[in-house]
Design an enzyme around this catalytic site. Sequence first.
Site, PDB file in Angstrom:
ATOM      1  N   ASP A  73      -4.189  -4.286  -5.406  1.00 47.24           N
ATOM      2  CA  ASP A  73      -5.196  -5.335  -5.229  1.00 47.24           C
ATOM      3  C   ASP A  73      -5.491  -6.117  -6.500  1.00 47.24           C
ATOM      4  OD1 ASP A  73      -5.273  -4.387  -2.677  1.00 47.24           O
ATOM      5  OD2 ASP A  73      -7.087  -3.199  -2.957  1.00 47.24           O
ATOM      6  N   GLU A  87      -2.634   7.027  -2.606  1.00 46.70           N
ATOM      7  CA  GLU A  87      -2.816   7.639  -3.943  1.00 46.70           C
ATOM      8  C   GLU A  87      -3.160   9.127  -3.845  1.00 46.70           C
ATOM      9  OE1 GLU A  87      -4.123   4.698  -2.952  1.00 46.70           O
ATOM     10  OE2 GLU A  87      -2.529   3.623  -3.979  1.00 46.70           O
ATOM     11  N   ASP A 145      -0.001   2.178   2.686  1.00 46.05           N
ATOM     12  CA  ASP A 145      -1.122   1.834   1.811  1.00 46.05           C
ATOM     13  C   ASP A 145      -1.967   3.091   1.563  1.00 46.05           C
ATOM     14  OD1 ASP A 145      -2.986   0.303   0.427  1.00 46.05           O
ATOM     15  OD2 ASP A 145      -3.988  -0.443   2.233  1.00 46.05           O
TER      16      ASP A 145
HETATM   17  O1  MIG Z   1      -9.307  -0.628   1.400  1.00 48.19           O
HETATM   18  O2  MIG Z   1      -5.476  -2.565   4.591  1.00 48.19           O
HETATM   19  O3  MIG Z   1      -4.092  -2.721  -1.219  1.00 48.19           O
HETATM   20  O4  MIG Z   1      -3.122  -4.690   0.480  1.00 48.19           O
HETATM   21  O5  MIG Z   1      -4.738  -5.416   2.678  1.00 48.19           O
HETATM   22  C1  MIG Z   1      -8.420  -1.687   1.451  1.00 48.19           C
HETATM   23  C2  MIG Z   1      -6.365  -3.369   3.909  1.00 48.19           C
HETATM   24  C3  MIG Z   1      -7.162  -1.254   2.150  1.00 48.19           C
HETATM   25  C4  MIG Z   1      -5.717  -2.103   0.404  1.00 48.19           C
HETATM   26  C5  MIG Z   1      -4.397  -2.733   0.144  1.00 48.19           C
HETATM   27  C6  MIG Z   1      -4.382  -4.120   0.705  1.00 48.19           C
HETATM   28  C7  MIG Z   1      -4.686  -4.097   2.174  1.00 48.19           C
HETATM   29  C8  MIG Z   1      -6.030  -3.420   2.418  1.00 48.19           C
HETATM   30  N1  MIG Z   1      -6.014  -2.081   1.847  1.00 48.19           N
END
Ligand code: MIG
Length: 801
Positions: free
Chosen positions: A485, A410, A407
Amino acid sequence: MIVNTELEQKGNLFPSEIINYYKDVDKLYFTTKNNVVLKVTVVRDSVIRFRYATTGKFEKDFSYGVTIHASTGYNKLRVTENETHYIITTSKLVCLVEKLSLQVSLYDAIDNKLINEDEIGFHWEESYEFGGDIVKMSKVCQKAESYYGLGDKPVDVNLKGKRFENWATDSYAFGKNTDPIYKAIPFYTAIQDNKSYGVFFDNTFKTHFDFSHERRNVTSFWAQGGEMNYYFIYGPKMEDVVKNYTDLTGKPHALPPLWALGFHQCKWSYYPESNVKKVTNTFRDLKIPCDAIYLDIDYMDGFRCFTWDKKYFPDPKRMVTELEDDGFKTVVIIDPGIKIDLEYDVFKEALDKDYFCKRADGPYIKGKVWPGECYFPDFTRPEVRDWWSGLFQELIEDIGVKGVWNDMNEPAVMDVPNKSFPDDVRHDFDGNPCSHRKAHNIYGTQMARATYHGLKKYAYPKRPFVITRSAYSGAQRYTSTWMGDNVATWEHLAIANNQAQRMAMSGFSFAGSDIGGFAEQPQGELFARWIQLGVFHAFCRVHSSRDHGAQEPWVFGEEITDIVRKFVELRYQLLPYLYTSFWKYINDGTPILKSLVLYDQEDEATHYRSDEFIYGEQILVCPIQEPNAKGRRMYIPRGKWYNFWTDELVEGGKELWVDADLDIMPIFIKEGTVLPKYPVQQFVGEMKFDEITLDVYYKNGQETSKLYDDAHDGYDYKKGRFSLRTFKVTGKKKELIIQQHKRGEFNANYTKFNIVFHNLPFAITSIQIDNAAIKLENINTAETQAITIDKEFTELHLFGN
Ligand code: MIG
């Protein structure tokens, strides 16, 4: 004092006339009087690469996007010239380069019709701020031309009239038309005059695409740095364009383990252990099939990657083992930000070894993420990727985690306006040092790549499973992906549908959305409709945000639970079909989802369809995307299709109303299809079964279907231990013949096929298997006619009257 208040602005610059040409095997160099060089590389007969240098010299040729396994070689390459042009001819394409302007036009080598031509063509602006150029290309948008692809853009399938930017961005609760979002996939396909081609602009800087938005007759693309470097990929079939792009940027290195194609349940976050178990136990109690359970960031100790919060998870290995005994694979999240903490060994080691990204003048890039202030590994450095891969040893080899979810890559940074690193951050870029302007869009892919190599090594001899949020072209080689998201709204259900189709047409088939929506909470009806769509995406996972309520299949009441079960069961029944589609994807790049335009480009009615798609090769799906629907109008592509629920045969090439109460979604099977089905299992490998079903949909004519199989994990299939069955159905007025052709050394556990005939227009009077008559008592002459036979038959012949 002299103050220079005006920077020199040269505006757009253009190549002048060609003064020199030379050919080096498959590379052609055209140099202009003002020292612009166009290098044309003939990659294949239908794939030509165009690179432009504005100062007479090219950068080192390096790409994260293009795979070393890409096919090369052509049947024909001839270069001639006339007064005005150089003419490059392959067996598929004729490419004209204009001597006066360096402008390019491309024609079909067979019918000599125009496919694509430069408008202004290549031009550039010097970048005073960063050095180098802003490189631009503009092409004529031909009459009735349409555009597709471009990764995860949350817009209708056809991109015409829109403008986009590629800059990977954390986009919580993005909406329809939000741009950019998480991914940067600078590849589009176009179609005009029944000719489809693609453009892959392999440039990792921020890129822009304008599909006849600014000017109706012009489509253009440009980048904030780097080279004008693009591949022109010709079809004329759109499916071949996508296949060739996928060949160029890579297919997944391995098939996923079959369990990864099962149903996955996720939440931010399931903890402590007792809550995880409550969820998995409820799946089993309610008999809703499920193969994977996810741990989001709260499993970690203070969000430190590769650690566990022992309060919540006192014995991770025991828990993971117990879950596995119950048929659940555990997947855990891993983020790129490493907490600044000298007591934390991962941080300490990376610091000692100098693995973190730095600002231009030397300090580390420090950014706030979940653990607080963090440094970030430079995944564009090979040693750093190796180190990162090694960190997975304990998680995978010892604890038994089966998948890793990347996650925030980016990379996402909190509390800063641009949500990411500043532009001046330095990256190794595999030995081509550069700033973040160039590395930003591939940072996430390089993280996923390093994660993939870790899993591959420590999961061996099992297959790895990785998910990523950010991606550049080529990321599909290492990982699956989700769309980030989204929101629990009906509009987002439609967005998820379009994104999954778009990703598949951008070479990235292993994709899916957060089913039900990440932000906010769905009503039961929306959840059910989303599940119905989600089970037809290669990656099928329910996920939702921390504080937005529960989103397990059973929290919406019994009616919804039953509908969810029905569709998840359908997914499990269709696993052999999905697995076969996946095999086709990794074998020849065929996208697992096909927008109707890709399925039947000749039919112009498909060019603006966004809702309907083909799942695999022979199943037509159209989700219900509105509340209170009892059905919907949808377009049925040309040909004849069976309504999956009623067996009613409909003729396509038109819009139809299709009934679909809440427990139904419109699904159609192409006539002549042989559809393989497993029995329902609660998880992959739960049951040993002696037979599988083949649903045969009668056709007066011929149709071919395939069934791929192997051990569902491991790599033996690469050594020939797979089985590929081809079923050729030939239907006549009073006969039906199914011929089976087999290839490969794998022998599945099951020994029989239960063949179920749909819509036979005759009563069976006799049956021959491999030319020997069999007794009719073996046929179930109830409403659907069925026969169980040895799976190794080569010809089944039904006669009727
Ligand atoms: O700032 O890990 O897109 O799937 O549950 C949020 C927590 C960070 C973003 C991801 C989401 C995940 C969440 N993450």
